[in-house]
Write a protein that holds these residues in place. Structure first.
Motif, PDB file in Angstrom:
ATOM      1  N   THR A  94       0.823  -1.212   0.000  1.00 47.05           N
ATOM      2  CA  THR A  94       0.000   0.000   0.000  1.00 47.05           C
ATOM      3  C   THR A  94       0.865   1.273   0.000  1.00 47.05           C
ATOM      4  O   THR A  94       0.513   2.248  -0.663  1.00 47.05           O
ATOM      5  CB  THR A  94      -0.999  -0.003   1.176  1.00 47.05           C
ATOM      6  OG1 THR A  94      -0.283  -0.249   2.378  1.00 47.05           O
ATOM      7  CG2 THR A  94      -2.053  -1.090   0.997  1.00 47.05           C
ATOM      8  N   GLU A  95       2.001   1.251   0.697  1.00 48.18           N
ATOM      9  CA  GLU A  95       2.918   2.403   0.616  1.00 48.18           C
ATOM     10  C   GLU A  95       3.428   2.558  -0.821  1.00 48.18           C
ATOM     11  O   GLU A  95       3.551   3.673  -1.332  1.00 48.18           O
ATOM     12  CB  GLU A  95       4.122   2.207   1.558  1.00 48.18           C
ATOM     13  CG  GLU A  95       3.781   2.251   3.035  1.00 48.18           C
ATOM     14  CD  GLU A  95       3.971   3.640   3.652  1.00 48.18           C
ATOM     15  OE1 GLU A  95       4.282   4.599   2.934  1.00 48.18           O
ATOM     16  OE2 GLU A  95       3.795   3.747   4.885  1.00 48.18           O
ATOM     17  N   TYR A  96       3.720   1.426  -1.450  1.00 45.89           N
ATOM     18  CA  TYR A  96       4.197   1.452  -2.839  1.00 45.89           C
ATOM     19  C   TYR A  96       3.122   2.036  -3.763  1.00 45.89           C
ATOM     20  O   TYR A  96       3.416   2.841  -4.640  1.00 45.89           O
ATOM     21  CB  TYR A  96       4.586   0.031  -3.260  1.00 45.89           C
ATOM     22  CG  TYR A  96       4.940  -0.118  -4.722  1.00 45.89           C
ATOM     23  CD1 TYR A  96       6.230   0.185  -5.178  1.00 45.89           C
ATOM     24  CD2 TYR A  96       3.994  -0.551  -5.649  1.00 45.89           C
ATOM     25  CE1 TYR A  96       6.556   0.062  -6.526  1.00 45.89           C
ATOM     26  CE2 TYR A  96       4.317  -0.681  -6.993  1.00 45.89           C
ATOM     27  CZ  TYR A  96       5.597  -0.373  -7.430  1.00 45.89           C
ATOM     28  OH  TYR A  96       5.921  -0.499  -8.760  1.00 45.89           O
ATOM     29  N   LEU A  97       1.879   1.626  -3.553  1.00 45.40           N
ATOM     30  CA  LEU A  97       0.785   2.140  -4.387  1.00 45.40           C
ATOM     31  C   LEU A  97       0.622   3.643  -4.205  1.00 45.40           C
ATOM     32  O   LEU A  97       0.443   4.382  -5.175  1.00 45.40           O
ATOM     33  CB  LEU A  97      -0.521   1.409  -4.062  1.00 45.40           C
ATOM     34  CG  LEU A  97      -0.551  -0.079  -4.454  1.00 45.40           C
ATOM     35  CD1 LEU A  97      -1.824  -0.751  -3.924  1.00 45.40           C
ATOM     36  CD2 LEU A  97      -0.445  -0.269  -5.964  1.00 45.40           C
ATOM     37  N   VAL A  98       0.703   4.102  -2.947  1.00 47.02           N
ATOM     38  CA  VAL A  98       0.603   5.548  -2.712  1.00 47.02           C
ATOM     39  C   VAL A  98       1.719   6.268  -3.464  1.00 47.02           C
ATOM     40  O   VAL A  98       1.487   7.292  -4.118  1.00 47.02           O
ATOM     41  CB  VAL A  98       0.681   5.860  -1.202  1.00 47.02           C
ATOM     42  CG1 VAL A  98       0.849   7.358  -0.969  1.00 47.02           C
ATOM     43  CG2 VAL A  98      -0.556   5.354  -0.473  1.00 47.02           C
ATOM     44  N   GLU A  99       2.932   5.716  -3.375  1.00 50.03           N
ATOM     45  CA  GLU A  99       4.076   6.405  -4.002  1.00 50.03           C
ATOM     46  C   GLU A  99       4.033   6.386  -5.526  1.00 50.03           C
ATOM     47  O   GLU A  99       4.474   7.327  -6.175  1.00 50.03           O
ATOM     48  CB  GLU A  99       5.387   5.784  -3.522  1.00 50.03           C
ATOM     49  CG  GLU A  99       5.654   6.088  -2.062  1.00 50.03           C
ATOM     50  CD  GLU A  99       7.015   5.611  -1.591  1.00 50.03           C
ATOM     51  OE1 GLU A  99       7.378   5.921  -0.455  1.00 50.03           O
ATOM     52  OE2 GLU A  99       7.715   4.921  -2.359  1.00 50.03           O
ATOM     53  N   THR A 100       3.511   5.280  -6.093  1.00 47.23           N
ATOM     54  CA  THR A 100       3.580   5.156  -7.551  1.00 47.23           C
ATOM     55  C   THR A 100       2.289   5.577  -8.256  1.00 47.23           C
ATOM     56  O   THR A 100       2.325   5.986  -9.395  1.00 47.23           O
ATOM     57  CB  THR A 100       3.922   3.719  -7.979  1.00 47.23           C
ATOM     58  OG1 THR A 100       2.964   2.823  -7.385  1.00 47.23           O
ATOM     59  CG2 THR A 100       5.322   3.335  -7.528  1.00 47.23           C
TER      60      THR A 100
END
Lengths: 230, 230
Positions: A68-74
């Motif tokens: 989920t952190e990755y999704l927010v960032e990308t």
């Protein structure tokens, strides 16, 4: 095309599914058994955890919170108000604290016991570690769930959403856990009105629909599970 | 002035201390007992966990991983090459996966058992929950530590630092755990040369010095604990 390796009743998988759906990401879902060691999955992530997200650029990301952190960032930049992470570092820290609380503590003290004893054990075949449900684990979960519901109610009564004014990852991390517990009829909804009202709001979001359609053979959902006005 | 509420042998506290020191942050340290419920601390963070960081703007941030993400976001920009978080989202996900592995799994399977049984129980007074060390917990830690060291060695042999080319939060999350285990003489250094070489490199950093000076009364450090060339 991107992929999510998941199990329909793994709360961390549900957390990733909710955020993917909030972000309108087209994903192909691959169902896995969390209790079976799968060599191909272990090669992707040695912790052997679900979910695993494989982005369309072939980046492999493992674990609900990391995905989920990755999704927010990308993908978050294009989401505007429903980015799910606040702008300021202190507010982001509060989101992360709550995600850790729900995905770590609530999961370890309640969801993991219930899903293991009541769902995974029923789905395991001979030779996959099948044993009878452990009543002590279920009792522990029932003893612990109440204060978690009260804590959710405490936050929901004081804030608009769990981490503050905006809807964030914290709401979905919590709701993913609660949805599994609720399927099993183990949420003491009478314990806290504010928690119930918060969950009704999250549950009404379109991203929740696919979770409400998941069914385990032999374990029917609690009667109110799909009811948006429970 | 900013503050860190910590315990010298809480691995999560050590993780925050290392990153604060790498970032050259002036911090006042306040020692807490993790096994005592402290009403003032519970008001700051209901999970009752250590460490707790209070920034000079009075922002309160709780938990090793949450604090270090906060430090990267608020102080990292000025750090240039030793920012401890890579630029690309996929690399950041790898850092977070490893931080979760070390602060979660290595901690739960090894460090937490050892520090509870060998340090906290010794420091507890009557009425603070003091019991004798549990040999089963220590045996479990000893059985688990070996594959964690081998996993660190596996990563270190293939990459420059644990998460990739750059030194990152993952190295400090791992080293914080290892440093507590090593104080107690419970790291099987003969199990993996690459892990040992990696730890010698982290241990030589100036940020490590204060950790090497911590002592528990009645539990002397392993003879090689402070030795940079062990």
């Amino acid at each position: 095309m991107s992929f999510l390796h998941h199990h329909p009743f793994s709360a961390a998988s549900r957390y990733a599914r909710l955020v993917l759906s909030e972000y309108d990401e087209a994903v192909e879902f691959v169902e896995e058994k969390p209790w079976v060691r799968n060599a191909a999955l272990l090669a992707l992530n040695p912790a052997g955890i679900l979910p695993i997200f494989i982005d369309d650029n072939e980046t492999v990301v493992a674990g609900g919170s990391v995905i989920t952190e990755y999704l927010v960032e990308t993908k978050g930049a294009r989401m505007g108000e429903v980015r799910l992470m606040p702008e300021h570092a202190a507010d982001r820290a509060e989101v992360r604290r709550l995600v850790e609380w729900f995905a770590g503590k609530l999961h370890g003290e309640v969801t993991n016991y219930l899903v293991t004893e009541k769902i995974y054990k029923r789905q395991m075949k001979q030779g996959e570690g099948h044993t009878s449900p452990d009543p002590a684990a279920i009792r522990a979960a029932r003893a612990n769930v109440r204060y978690h519901i009260q804590y959710i109610g405490y936050l929901a009564a004081r804030r608009n959403w769990l981490a503050g004014r905006e809807l964030t990852l914290a709401d979905f991390a919590a709701a993913a856990e609660i949805s599994v517990i609720d399927y099993l009829g183990e949420v003491p909804w009478d314990a806290d009105e504010a928690a119930k009202a918060w969950y009704a709001r999250v549950k009404s979001r379109p991203s929740f629909r696919s979770l409400l359609n998941d069914v385990v053979r032999g374990v029917p959902p609690a009667p109110h599970y799909v009811d948006l006005d429970f």
